[in-house]
Design a protein around this motif. Structure first.
Motif, PDB file in Angstrom:
ATOM      1  N   TRP A  18       0.836  -1.197   0.000  1.00  0.00           N
ATOM      2  CA  TRP A  18       0.000   0.000   0.000  1.00  0.00           C
ATOM      3  C   TRP A  18       0.872   1.250   0.000  1.00  0.00           C
ATOM      4  O   TRP A  18       0.622   2.193  -0.751  1.00  0.00           O
ATOM      5  CB  TRP A  18      -0.930  -0.001   1.208  1.00  0.00           C
ATOM      6  N   SER A  21       2.450   1.797  -3.371  1.00  0.00           N
ATOM      7  CA  SER A  21       1.526   2.209  -4.426  1.00  0.00           C
ATOM      8  C   SER A  21       0.927   3.589  -4.182  1.00  0.00           C
ATOM      9  O   SER A  21       0.298   4.148  -5.071  1.00  0.00           O
ATOM     10  CB  SER A  21       0.402   1.191  -4.576  1.00  0.00           C
ATOM     11  N   SER A  22       1.110   4.139  -2.992  1.00  0.00           N
ATOM     12  CA  SER A  22       0.527   5.462  -2.736  1.00  0.00           C
ATOM     13  C   SER A  22       1.206   6.494  -3.623  1.00  0.00           C
ATOM     14  O   SER A  22       2.401   6.440  -3.863  1.00  0.00           O
ATOM     15  CB  SER A  22       0.653   5.843  -1.268  1.00  0.00           C
ATOM     16  N   GLU A  26      -4.507   5.283 -10.058  1.00  0.00           N
ATOM     17  CA  GLU A  26      -5.275   4.036  -9.936  1.00  0.00           C
ATOM     18  C   GLU A  26      -5.827   3.636 -11.305  1.00  0.00           C
ATOM     19  O   GLU A  26      -7.014   3.774 -11.581  1.00  0.00           O
ATOM     20  CB  GLU A  26      -6.403   4.197  -8.928  1.00  0.00           C
ATOM     21  N   GLU A  45      -8.221   8.643 -10.323  1.00  0.00           N
ATOM     22  CA  GLU A  45      -7.712   9.341  -9.145  1.00  0.00           C
ATOM     23  C   GLU A  45      -6.311   8.860  -8.799  1.00  0.00           C
ATOM     24  O   GLU A  45      -5.927   7.749  -9.131  1.00  0.00           O
ATOM     25  CB  GLU A  45      -8.630   9.110  -7.951  1.00  0.00           C
ATOM     26  N   LYS A  46      -5.602   9.717  -8.102  1.00  0.00           N
ATOM     27  CA  LYS A  46      -4.277   9.376  -7.603  1.00  0.00           C
ATOM     28  C   LYS A  46      -4.430   8.845  -6.185  1.00  0.00           C
ATOM     29  O   LYS A  46      -5.260   9.334  -5.422  1.00  0.00           O
ATOM     30  CB  LYS A  46      -3.397  10.628  -7.606  1.00  0.00           C
ATOM     31  N   LYS A  47      -3.639   7.823  -5.815  1.00  0.00           N
ATOM     32  CA  LYS A  47      -3.740   7.182  -4.503  1.00  0.00           C
ATOM     33  C   LYS A  47      -3.055   8.017  -3.429  1.00  0.00           C
ATOM     34  O   LYS A  47      -2.043   7.625  -2.877  1.00  0.00           O
ATOM     35  CB  LYS A  47      -3.099   5.801  -4.531  1.00  0.00           C
TER      36      LYS A  47
END
Length: 111
Positions: A18, A21-22, A26, A45-47
């Motif tokens: 997580w 990947s932030s 997405e 959206e961006k994470k």
């Protein structure tokens, strides 16, 4: 004070994935919204918390009709281009993160 339970290896691995990947787009969660028969909107959206959303509007224009290009064909091509653009951005983000890690490693060695 209470003690926190030790997380199991699966939880630790999930947390690492997580965190890694932030900040990435997405790409697997692209929203497709048909506004009319000749207008569709893609969004992604961006994470990150309160991160940006990338939008692309696709309309069937007069030029498309003159060229004989169907709206469905245009939507498919535009969606592929949109996904490719976001994947390239993700690759660049990951490449730059790798450079950051190398510099941090060099800094730790020198200190």
């Amino acid at each position: 004070m209470g003690t926190k339970p030790i997380p199991n290896p699966q939880e630790v691995d999930d947390l690492r994935k997580w965190i890694a990947s932030s900040g990435l787009w997405e790409v697997d969660k692209i929203r497709i919204h048909y506004i009319s028969d000749h207008w569709v909107q893609f969004s992604c959206e961006k994470k990150v918390c309160n991160g940006p959303t990338e939008f692309r509007n696709v309309q069937h224009t007069l030029i498309d009709r003159i060229k004989g290009r169907s709206f469905d064909e245009k939507v498919e091509v535009e969606l592929q281009q949109f996904v490719s653009m976001l994947k390239l951005r993700n690759e660049e983000i990951l490449r730059l993160r790798g450079k950051e890690e190398l510099l941090r490693g060099m800094l730790k060695e020198k200190l």
